[in-house]
Each structure stands twice: as structure tokens, then as C-alpha cells.
Design a protein around this motif. Structure first.
Motif, short mmCIF file in Angstrom:
data_model
loop_
_atom_site.label_atom_id
_atom_site.label_comp_id
_atom_site.label_asym_id
_atom_site.label_seq_id
_atom_site.Cartn_x
_atom_site.Cartn_y
_atom_site.Cartn_z
N UNK A 188 0.84 -1.20 0.00
CA UNK A 188 0.00 0.00 0.00
C UNK A 188 0.87 1.25 0.00
N UNK A 189 1.97 1.23 0.76
CA UNK A 189 2.89 2.37 0.78
C UNK A 189 3.55 2.58 -0.57
N UNK A 190 3.82 1.49 -1.29
CA UNK A 190 4.40 1.62 -2.63
C UNK A 190 3.41 2.28 -3.59
N UNK A 191 2.14 1.96 -3.41
CA UNK A 191 1.14 2.40 -4.38
C UNK A 191 0.61 3.80 -4.10
N UNK A 192 0.55 4.20 -2.83
CA UNK A 192 -0.09 5.47 -2.50
C UNK A 192 0.48 6.00 -1.20
N UNK A 193 1.31 7.04 -1.32
CA UNK A 193 1.97 7.55 -0.12
C UNK A 193 1.98 9.08 -0.10
N UNK A 194 1.03 9.69 0.60
CA UNK A 194 1.03 11.15 0.73
C UNK A 194 2.11 11.61 1.71
N UNK A 195 2.39 12.89 1.71
CA UNK A 195 3.40 13.45 2.60
C UNK A 195 2.78 13.64 3.98
N UNK A 196 3.16 12.75 4.93
CA UNK A 196 2.56 12.77 6.27
C UNK A 196 3.65 12.68 7.33
N UNK A 254 2.08 -1.27 10.48
CA UNK A 254 3.50 -1.51 10.75
C UNK A 254 4.25 -1.69 9.43
N UNK A 255 3.67 -2.49 8.52
CA UNK A 255 4.29 -2.67 7.22
C UNK A 255 4.39 -1.38 6.44
N UNK A 256 3.34 -0.57 6.50
CA UNK A 256 3.35 0.72 5.81
C UNK A 256 4.46 1.62 6.37
N UNK A 257 4.56 1.67 7.69
CA UNK A 257 5.57 2.50 8.33
C UNK A 257 6.98 2.04 8.00
N UNK A 258 7.20 0.73 8.06
CA UNK A 258 8.54 0.21 7.79
C UNK A 258 8.97 0.49 6.36
N UNK A 295 -1.53 13.04 9.55
CA UNK A 295 -1.56 11.61 9.86
C UNK A 295 -2.15 10.82 8.69
N UNK A 296 -1.76 9.54 8.62
CA UNK A 296 -2.38 8.62 7.68
C UNK A 296 -2.95 7.46 8.48
N UNK A 297 -4.24 7.25 8.37
CA UNK A 297 -4.92 6.16 9.05
C UNK A 297 -4.87 4.92 8.17
N UNK A 298 -4.54 3.76 8.76
CA UNK A 298 -4.49 2.50 8.03
C UNK A 298 -5.51 1.54 8.65
N UNK A 299 -6.42 1.04 7.81
CA UNK A 299 -7.38 0.05 8.27
C UNK A 299 -7.37 -1.11 7.29
#
Length: 510
Positions: free
Chosen positions: A306-314, A329-333, A381-385
């Protein structure tokens, strides 16, 4: 009132079994849980152990996440079957010694339930039990039959008397109606009539039986404790009791455990497996191994993709607890953006805690989730669900973040948009109740109040699971909620009167 059956077929009543000691109110609260997927069911069985019922209760504790409306255990002591079934959580009933003492024997099966077919009433609580010509037969079912209603109508026309409104009872009647002489042949003949998803744990006075549908839509694993075989929906149940994992029950396999050992039957022509992808996205516990993969690691991989595909400046990554934590956790890492617990979940709010007024109900999400102001105030912030169903809870959480001082709130989902209902054991609304099926991405973003909104792509989901991309001609998973590609016939849908929304969709298609 429960019946204890001895080998002669004589029934004895138990005056305190099956009474409604558990909570009687509907445990579902759409105002508080409107944006969550409904769990399916969980099954457990053990054969040959002197503490069979107690071990089964522990296994059901581990599977509680798969169903919180009701729980039941059936045991066999060499002479009689014993049944205890209750509405409510496993701990509400089966943590009490006197209840376990009413379940003697060295074989037992158990079930935790969320109602996907049949109302939340005691007569629908599993395992179901019947006294057949060959003896007692108990069955617990995870999944949903897509021809259950059709079979039920045929059986009733043939004279069957149904005692519940759940599709699982159909299996009992199909076995009872079979003219085969061998019990396993009768059981397999019943399975041949079924369509849809099923992982079954069954028990007779001589056998523990497990069965999985030919596509392996729902999981079922085989383990061992003190030399005794165990069947369970997930490996976390084996871990709970210190059992050793042996292997997964294969799609289309019927496995029988008796005093002579283990016996495997594969009565169906082999097909490419289509396990449900939602086991990885939401249903299974993170510490379980499903299909040889760590659920926790897969969910982290979803977040990284998800981070590879869509990552706003947060500034910070914030999970929506608890199901969004591994993906966050995966997005953050992967992104390098710090992970913060910007939302704290209250684990001690019961579903019947209060009966709030409508004004309180409007902000009822705060009973379950609270903003951690120190982690988010003044930050983007970026919320991940894990997923988005109706959008009701997501909207409230976004508002909560803004009220706590977040300067920007972006929302990301670690699964594709849910566009189609499920007929295999997940309680999803029809298309009219699915936000992504009725709104554009921009409309959804505006509705939940986020600064941006994005979902994991379908190909990205497959890549995160080690596949190059989704093969439309031969998808590796049951991903019908995203694609509309249902892996089995949906026979019963022709019997259901279409809703106005479905009629409008048909009109558009024509």
C-alpha cells in the motif's frame, strides 16, 4: 432442555443444559460496528483425550475472534453424548468447572458462532446433534452453503422436520436420508450434494471427522496433543493448548480419526484451490498460519505494498485498532514514516454495556476508540485500516482525529474496495449497503471526511502474497467480494426475491 443419549437410543433430560444463561439481546450494534466485517465461525475437535471438553473450551477461547454470539460443545463418554450450548462468549459459560464436568468423555467437538444463516437463537447454536439410525452424530460448520435453502426445501418436501433455521442442519438430514450402509459413505454422499464453503468437524460414537470443501474456501488444520488428534479452524487454537501442528486438511479431503488411527479420503475430483483471501485480510488471528503463510507477515506485506502504491506526505502512520495494526506496521517500515498509536481501543466495552440515547449513539464510536492527542496533535496523519464496508465508523474516526488536533487526515485501506456481497460465511450487506459499490472514490473520501483516500489494488494484494499479479482466468484466491468472480454456483440466489437496488442494476446492465 438437552438430551443425553445412551447407546440404546434412550434419552435422558438434563434440567440445566441449553437454558439461556447468556445475554439475550442481539449482540450486533450497527452504530458502533458499522464499518467492520462480521466474523464467520470457528470449529474445534479432539479425539481420545481424557480432558477432551476442557481442551475444546480452551481451543474455542483461541477461536473467539471468529464468532462472539454463541458457543457450544458436544462430548461423548463411551455411552452417551452430552451437549452444552449457550448464547454469549466462551468464557461466559465454559470457564466454569461445573459446566465442563457436565461434558465427560474422551472425545469432543466445539463451535463458536456468528450468525451468517439463521437467527441468533439457541436452537441454531452449534454443534448440532441428532440421533440417526447408526447412532449419534454431531456437526460443527464453518462456512455457508450456497444451495442450503434449495436443499432444505427439498428435504422438507420429502418429510424432514427441521429443528433450526441454519444451513448446517441440512447436512444432518442428508446423512440420515442416505441409503448407503457404511457411515462414511453416507457422509461423503451428503457432501456431494453441497455447494459453497464448508469446513466441518463432526463426531460419532466411534469417530472424529473433518471435511473441507473442494476449493478449500474455509481453513481447517490437523494437530496433535499427547498423541491425540485435533481439528481446528486455525493454528492459534493449537498454540493455545500446546498442541503440535501436523498439516492443513486439504481442499476436498475427508479425514477420519478412530481407534485404528487416521484415514484420509479424497472423494472429489481435484480442483485448483481457492481459499478465501479475507482470512488473510481480516478473519484469521495474526498469530495463525493459514495455508503455510503467517497471517501477521501477510498483513504487513499488504501495508508495505500500500505504501508503494499510494503515499502522501505525512508525519505519522496511525493504525485503526486492532485489525489495522499489522498493515500499519508494514506501511511505516516501508515508507519510513513513524508508527504511532494515535487511537487507543477500549477492550472492555461490552456489546450490551448501555442502551444509549440517539444523541449518545451518534458519538458511540468513542466508547470503543479514543484519540491519543499527544501522538497526533498538530500532525499530518495517515490512518491504516484493513477494509471499508459501510463507512460509518471510518467517518467517526476521521472526525475524532480532527477534533484531537490532526492537521491532515489521510485514509488508506489495506485491501481493495469491497464491491460485491459474500455468500460463503461473511455477513456483508448486498451491493446497496456497500459504500464502494454505490459511491465513487471521491464521493467516499468526501463522505468519510478524509483529505485523501486510497485502497490497495487487486494486483498489489496478490503481489503482497507472493504472486506476480491476479490471473483473471485462474485466480489463486476467492476474491469475489472485490471482483464479483464467485468460485461456486450461487443456487439459492435464484430463490431470493431481488431488492429494488438489484433490479436497478439489472436494468442498467441490460
Amino acid at each position: 432442555m438437552d438430551l443425553h443419549h445412551d447407546s440404546s437410543g434412550e434419552a435422558q433430560t438434563d434440567s440445566h443444559a441449553d437454558l439461556d444463561f447468556g445475554p439475550q439481546a442481539d449482540l450486533r450494534d450497527p452504530d458502533l460496528d458499522g464499518d467492520t466485517l462480521r466474523e464467520e465461525c470457528g470449529v474445534f475437535g479432539i479425539y481420545g483425550h481424557s480432558d477432551a471438553a476442557a481442551i475444546t473450551a480452551l481451543g474455542l477461547h483461541a477461536l473467539q475472534h471468529r464468532g462472539q454470539e454463541a458457543a457450544g460443545i458436544v462430548s461423548y463418554d463411551g455411552t452417551r453424548f452430552h451437549s452444552e450450548r449457550r448464547l454469549g462468549l466462551v468464557g461466559d459459560t465454559f470457564s466454569r468447572r461445573e459446566v465442563i464436568e457436565r461434558l465427560p468423555g474422551n472425545a469432543a467437538i466445539g463451535h463458536v458462532r456468528y450468525a451468517t444463516t439463521g437467527a441468533t437463537i439457541l436452537r441454531n447454536v452449534q454443534p448440532l446433534f441428532a440421533e440417526l439410525g447408526a447412532g449419534g452424530f454431531a456437526v460443527g460448520h464453518n462456512g455457508n452453503l450456497t444451495n442450503g435453502l434449495t436443499l432444505r426445501r427439498e428435504l422438507v418436501r420429502a418429510g424432514a422436520i427441521m429443528q433450526s433455521t441454519t444451513d448446517t442442519e441440512v447436512i444432518l438430514h442428508l446423512v440420515a436420508h442416505s441409503r448407503r450402509t457404511n457411515f462414511i459413505d453416507r457422509f461423503i454422499e451428503a457432501l456431494r450434494a453441497l455447494e459453497g464453503a464448508y469446513s466441518l468437524v463432526c463426531m460419532t460414537n466411534k469417530k472424529l471427522i473433518g471435511a473441507r470443501d473442494p476449493l478449500g474456501i474455509r481453513p481447517l488444520v490437523y494437530g496433535e496433543l499427547d498423541g491425540c488428534p485435533i481439528l481446528a479452524s486455525e493454528t492459534c487454537a493449537l498454540d493455545m493448548i500446546g498442541a503440535r501442528y501436523i498439516r492443513d486438511i486439504e481442499p476436498g479431503e475427508v479425514v477420519i480419526f478412530d481407534e485404528t488411527g487416521a484415514h484420509s479420503h479424497k472423494p472429489f475430483p481435484p480442483k485448483p484451490a481457492r481459499p478465501c483471501v479475507f482470512e488473510y485480510i481480516y478473519f484469521a488471528r495474526p498469530d495463525s498460519i493459514v495455508g503455510g503463510r503467517s497471517v501477521y507477515e501477510v498483513r504487513k506485506a499488504f501495508g508495505a505494498q500500500l505504501a508503494r502504491e499510494s503515499h502522501p506526505d505525512v508525519d505519522v502512520v496511525v493504525p485503526v485498532p486492532d485489525s489495522g495494526v499489522p498493515a500499519a506496521i508494514g506501511y511505516s517500515q516501508h515508507s519510513g514514516v513513524p508508527f504511532e498509536l494515535g487511537i487507543i481501543r477500549n477492550h472492555y466495552v461490552g456489546r450490551t454495556f448501555i442502551q444509549p440515547t440517539q444523541a449518545i449513539r451518534e458519538s458511540g464510536v468513542r466508547m470503543k476508540h479514543s484519540a491519543n492527542r499527544a501522538a497526533i496533535e498538530g500532525k499530518r496523519i495517515i490512518l491504516i485500516d484493513d477494509s471499508l464496508v459501510r463507512g460509518t465508523t471510518s467517518r467517526k474516526i476521521v472526525r475524532m482525529m480532527r477534533d484531537a488536533g490532526a492537521t491532515e487526515v489521510h485514509f488508506r485501506l489495506a485491501s481493495p474496495p469491497i464491491l460485491y456481497p459474500d455468500y460463503y460465511g461473511i455477513d456483508l450487506p448486498d451491493r446497496g449497503g456497500l459504500l464502494a459499490a454505490t459511491h465513487s472514490l471521491e464521493e467516499m473520501r468526501e463522505l468519510i471526511g478524509a483529505d485523501s483516500l486510497a485502497f490497495l489494488s487487486i494486483d498489489g494484494m496478490y503481489r503482497a502474497m507472493g504472486e506476480p499479479a491476479r490471473d483473471p482466468a485462474a485466480p489463486k484466491y476467492a476474491d469475489h467480494c472485490f471482483t464479483g468472480n464467485y468460485p461456486t454456483h450461487l443456487t439459492d440466489q435464484s430463490l431470493v426475491e431481488p431488492t429494488q437496488h438489484q433490479l436497478s442494476l439489472l436494468a442498467e446492465a441490460s
